[in-house]
Design a protein around this motif. Sequence first.
Motif, PDB file in Angstrom:
ATOM      1  N   TYR A   1     -16.500 -10.600 -53.376  1.00 40.07           N
ATOM      2  CA  TYR A   1     -17.915 -11.003 -53.410  1.00 40.07           C
ATOM      3  C   TYR A   1     -18.721 -10.285 -54.484  1.00 40.07           C
ATOM      4  O   TYR A   1     -19.841 -10.656 -54.779  1.00 40.07           O
ATOM      5  CB  TYR A   1     -18.579 -10.732 -52.051  1.00 40.07           C
TER       6      TYR A   1
ATOM      7  N   ARG B   1     -16.463 -16.227 -54.726  1.00 35.58           N
ATOM      8  CA  ARG B   1     -15.309 -16.260 -53.837  1.00 35.58           C
ATOM      9  C   ARG B   1     -14.036 -16.324 -54.655  1.00 35.58           C
ATOM     10  O   ARG B   1     -13.986 -16.978 -55.692  1.00 35.58           O
ATOM     11  CB  ARG B   1     -15.360 -17.519 -52.938  1.00 35.58           C
TER      12      ARG B   1
ATOM     13  N   THR C   1     -13.601 -23.695 -50.357  1.00 37.95           N
ATOM     14  CA  THR C   1     -12.904 -22.550 -49.765  1.00 37.95           C
ATOM     15  C   THR C   1     -12.569 -22.797 -48.294  1.00 37.95           C
ATOM     16  O   THR C   1     -12.128 -21.890 -47.602  1.00 37.95           O
ATOM     17  CB  THR C   1     -13.758 -21.272 -49.879  1.00 37.95           C
TER      18      THR C   1
END
Lengths: 239, 320
Positions: free
Chosen positions: B308, B125, B275
């Motif tokens: 990703y 991420r 995140t």
Amino acid sequence: MPLDAVAQFAPAVVEFPFREGYVSSIIYVSLYVSLIAVTLSTLFSVPVALVMGFTDFPGKQFVQSVINTGMGFPSVVVGLLVLFAVSNQGPLGTFDLIFTKEAMIISQFVLATPPITAISLAALTGVNANVRDAAHVLGGTRIDVALVVIKEARYGIATAILAGFGRAISEVGSVLIVGGNITSADGISKTRTLTTAIQLEARQGRYETAMVLGAVLVTLVLTINAVVVRLGSDEVSGR
Amino acid sequence: MSKQRTDGREGTASRRAFLAAAATGVTGALAGCAGIGGGQEAGNQAGVSGETLTLTTTTSTYDTGLLDEIHTDFEEMYGVTVDAVAQGTGAALESARNGDSDVVMVHARGLEDEFMRNGYGVNRRDLMFNDFVIVGPESDPAGIQGMDSATEALTTIAEAEAPFVSRGDNSGTHTKELNLWEAAGTEPGGDWYQETGTGMGEALNVANQQDAYTLSDRGTFISQRSEIDLTILVQGPIEDGPEILANPYGIMAVNPGVHDNANYDLAMAYIGWITSPGTQEAISNYQVNGEQLFFPEAVSEDPDFQQYVPEGWSSNSTDG
């Protein structure tokens, strides 16, 4: 205890930018790791020194030179070797030792053993041959003779242990590599020692606090040496 | 890496329950909506409580104090311990490659991509960013102040043979510096170019003592500014400098398919947590000397799918 005194006294002198418990926890980790490593080293080294001192065997010269080389072995190299051993991919990988105190104890054991063995050996072989002969003549077994010799050589052995302790507690390269210099988020040390804390402060340019931690380390080593010397002289005057 | 993980394995049922909860949290965060809703569901947390997560990261995230500031929240939420090991990007990735950590937080996209392509890292991420700045003595002997091109500034320093301190340690900052020299078409070398092989803080000190230029991440520079006399001569993108000086941080879990001892579920819980909107806000609220050091970028209405996978990857490309 003088050690607690050091922990509490030092922060009082200088305004530490550290959280509560930080300095005492790194002192604790330093002592925990070094004392256990040196104890294990001593239990290993003194019997080895006895065997080396009183028996002849093929390859003795070679063992002797390995021990002497070991005294000068760079700690970062030891750190790398221990890292390879305890890393997940290494032979001890299954024990999950990387970044733990146990890994640090292993590397300090490797570092402290050669000086303790070499200095003990010198002390043991320095014991007057007459003492050994006398013990034999008085009907002592090999164990009895060994005990008599150890007793005679105790100051030399104490010096050896102090030398090993000094090497262990003041060493930074290997404990940084295998320990990882970890503290928890609330500032309590897990694998951070005084030496790696000093290194961290220096890395960030905080030379004053690095210096204060250095003073704590020197005080600590000095205290322990003084205690050992004091115990030795008490014993002498008490006889 | 956790000592207690074997205990966790025995409690398979609770472990599954946790996995499900963690997955919910992560999926939520990935969608950029509910965040770590799963965190609360894992409130009875029998599955992970007492475990240890080993995070290898860079000196810049650790030395700025950010991780200590935010980790308490994660540790309390799951009843776990985070061991943060500050190593520099190259070493942090190498530790993970050897299976010695569970999650990595670094800042060198090229090295992260290589790490992923080799199968060691999964579920990357974008985490946060700040930027690099070129700092130097106020006297500015090479005269680079205010240049709006980082490569031009480096070329000017090289031509003037003004002292320049390089990290020389395969860190994210060092990697960026080498990329900049390459982009500038200049091969640094000579007496004026010194590799210190140290962390950012030490490199700044060396530069400070020798009146030299160096490349620093803004965070470390700000947290150390009061100790040194160097000043920012070329700004990064946060202060409208060139985009090439951007400094994005990414986070990845170690692939449990390669290292089966990796604490993958806790690593994913960590990634989900860091995140999440709440933690991202905590990151943006973190200040040193009154300045914000890191700018979160994990939460977005319009997620960048390239975060990703290795940069430029697509299912049509040859290594797909």
